[in-house]
Design a protein around this motif. Structure first.
Motif, short mmCIF file in Angstrom:
data_model
loop_
_atom_site.label_atom_id
_atom_site.label_comp_id
_atom_site.label_asym_id
_atom_site.label_seq_id
_atom_site.Cartn_x
_atom_site.Cartn_y
_atom_site.Cartn_z
N PRO A 13 0.83 -1.21 0.00
CA PRO A 13 0.00 0.00 0.00
C PRO A 13 0.86 1.26 0.00
O PRO A 13 1.88 1.34 0.68
N HIS A 14 0.46 2.24 -0.81
CA HIS A 14 1.15 3.52 -0.92
C HIS A 14 2.58 3.37 -1.45
O HIS A 14 3.44 4.19 -1.14
N CYS A 15 2.83 2.32 -2.22
CA CYS A 15 4.12 2.09 -2.87
C CYS A 15 3.89 1.90 -4.36
O CYS A 15 2.75 1.86 -4.83
N LYS A 73 15.17 -2.82 -5.46
CA LYS A 73 14.82 -1.59 -4.76
C LYS A 73 14.04 -0.69 -5.70
O LYS A 73 14.51 -0.33 -6.77
N PHE A 74 12.82 -0.36 -5.28
CA PHE A 74 11.97 0.51 -6.07
C PHE A 74 12.09 1.95 -5.57
O PHE A 74 12.45 2.19 -4.42
N VAL A 75 11.81 2.89 -6.44
CA VAL A 75 11.74 4.27 -6.01
C VAL A 75 10.60 4.40 -5.00
O VAL A 75 9.47 4.03 -5.30
N GLY A 76 10.91 4.85 -3.81
CA GLY A 76 9.91 4.91 -2.76
C GLY A 76 10.25 3.95 -1.63
O GLY A 76 11.40 3.53 -1.46
N PRO A 77 9.25 3.55 -0.84
CA PRO A 77 9.52 2.78 0.38
C PRO A 77 9.78 1.29 0.17
O PRO A 77 10.24 0.63 1.10
N TRP A 128 7.95 -13.47 -3.05
CA TRP A 128 8.54 -12.20 -2.69
C TRP A 128 8.32 -11.92 -1.21
O TRP A 128 7.25 -12.20 -0.67
N VAL A 129 9.33 -11.42 -0.57
CA VAL A 129 9.20 -10.87 0.77
C VAL A 129 9.36 -9.36 0.62
O VAL A 129 10.42 -8.87 0.22
N ASN A 130 8.30 -8.63 0.90
CA ASN A 130 8.28 -7.19 0.68
C ASN A 130 8.48 -6.44 1.99
O ASN A 130 7.84 -6.75 3.00
N ILE A 131 9.38 -5.48 1.96
CA ILE A 131 9.73 -4.71 3.15
C ILE A 131 9.41 -3.25 2.89
O ILE A 131 9.80 -2.69 1.86
N ARG A 132 8.69 -2.65 3.81
CA ARG A 132 8.44 -1.21 3.73
C ARG A 132 9.51 -0.47 4.54
O ARG A 132 9.68 -0.71 5.73
N ILE A 133 10.23 0.40 3.87
CA ILE A 133 11.27 1.20 4.53
C ILE A 133 10.61 2.48 5.04
O ILE A 133 10.05 3.25 4.27
N GLU A 134 10.69 2.69 6.34
CA GLU A 134 10.00 3.82 6.93
C GLU A 134 10.75 5.14 6.75
O GLU A 134 10.13 6.20 6.65
#
Length: 366
Positions: free
Chosen positions: A131-133, A158-162, A176-182
């Motif tokens: 969400p929001h990525c 690594k995508f542009v954004g979180p 896929w293991v998806n990580i949100r970078i705060e």
């Protein structure tokens, strides 16, 4: 089930590194079966393959070739669609990555040693967008080992954004293991795999923190203040650098050292075009010293090392004496220029021209 997957995927990141002395010895030696380091130039279109692909002969240039030597036209055929600016999203260890309809595919087509009759193409699961990525714009791709076919290899996108997404390609039921970078300081950062720490790492946009990610947790390390040799510059040069575009790159050397390279580019205007193109202006190299308080110290001497940078590929470093290269140099390929720079005196030797596939292919073993 998800916790089991994370546990299995994270074994690589949690294991102990090899003894430092053995690691230094192996990384400093060149095996006779290894190829030379080369830069991808282009592909000369010539036919269509049995897979109905438009293909061409791969053209490369060894980085230690003399100015009198011509580019090398190989018999190896590669898909022409890879030779466009949007054809690939990154490269690591000689593998390029493509992104089509939310599917990342790892390909060895641009590896001069790989077979063109039977190219390896490893498709990963369909991407999941947090969400929001977003998962269309990519900063770069990195791998934890030299081949995605290795059992313990993990691929990071690594995508542009979180969003940072990790996957183990050799896993039978890969996911896929998806990580949100705060921290927004990492939203435009480039990812690399740190053998030293056994984790994927990124430098923030300010250059004061390095973040480390495995598949279950992350941590960051404060680098403290950066030490520049400002006395080497007059104020006018400092002002000029402040007006340049800058990108930061983390690089691990075969000696176990870690460097930060600041790549400064300036816009040049051509007489035959009405738009500017970014061209190299300067490199500044910093060695990270790990202590109670970690610092990055400016240096113009990296010894018998060479650093290889490209705008889309994962950086790497080798011992210059092992490959007949000039020590203490940064070799680079940008979107519109390429060259070699001795960081002691910042002397540039290179050329200009559009590079649709700005990649170096590191040494490859048979």
């Amino acid at each position: 089930m998800s916790s089991l997957l994370l546990s299995r995927l994270s074994r690589l990141c949690l294991r102990k590194p090899h003894a430092l002395g053995v690691k230094k010895y192996l990384c400093g030696a060149r095996f006779l079966s290894e190829t030379s380091i080369c830069r991808i130039i282009r592909a000369d279109h010539c036919q269509y393959s049995s897979r109905d692909e438009s293909v061409g002969k791969l053209v490369i240039r060894n980085v230690n070739a003399s100015e009198e030597e011509d580019d090398e036209v190989l018999e190896k055929m590669v898909p022409m669609e890879l030779m466009t600016g949007a054809g690939t999203i990154g490269a690591s260890h000689g593998w390029v990555a493509t992104l089509k309809e939310s599917v990342v595919c790892l390909q060895d087509d641009l590896n001069p040693r790989a077979s063109d009759a039977d190219p390896k193409r490893i498709s990963l699961p369909r991407l999941e967008t947090l969400p929001h990525c977003q998962t269309q714009l990519v900063t770069n791709v990195a791998m934890s080992s030299s081949s995605p076919e290795d059992d313990d290899c993990i691929v990071a996108v690594k995508f542009v954004g979180p969003q940072l997404s990790l996957c183990r390609p050799a896993e039978k039921n890969k996911k896929w293991v998806n990580i949100r970078i705060e921290d927004p300081g990492f939203f435009n950062s480039r990812v690399m795999y740190s053998k030293r720490d056994g984790m994927f790492s990124m430098l923030d946009c300010v250059g004061t923190h390095i973040g480390y990610w495995d598949l279950e947790k992350h941590r960051s390390r404060n680098l403290g203040s950066l030490s520049y040799y400002y006395e080497e510059f007059v104020q006018s040069k400092l002002q000029k650098l402040s007006n340049c575009y800058r990108s930061e790159h983390l690089v691990e050397a075969p000696t176990g050292e870690t460097f930060i390279v600041k790549w400064y580019s300036d816009v040049r205007w051509g007489s035959e075009c009405n738009f500017g193109i970014p061209c190299w202006q300067r490199f500044m190299v910093f060695k990270i010293q790990y202590d109670v308080i970690c610092t990055a110290i400016s240096t113009n001497d990296i010894g018998d090392l060479c650093i290889f940078l490209s705008t889309k590929g994962e950086p790497f470093s080798v011992k210059a004496s092992s490959y007949g290269l000039n020590p203490n140099c940064v070799y680079y390929v940008g979107d519109f220029d390429f060259g070699k720079v001795n960081i002691r005196d910042n002397v540039w030797v290179g050329g200009r021209g559009f590079s649709p596939v700005p990649y170096f292919i590191p040494p490859q073993s048979s």
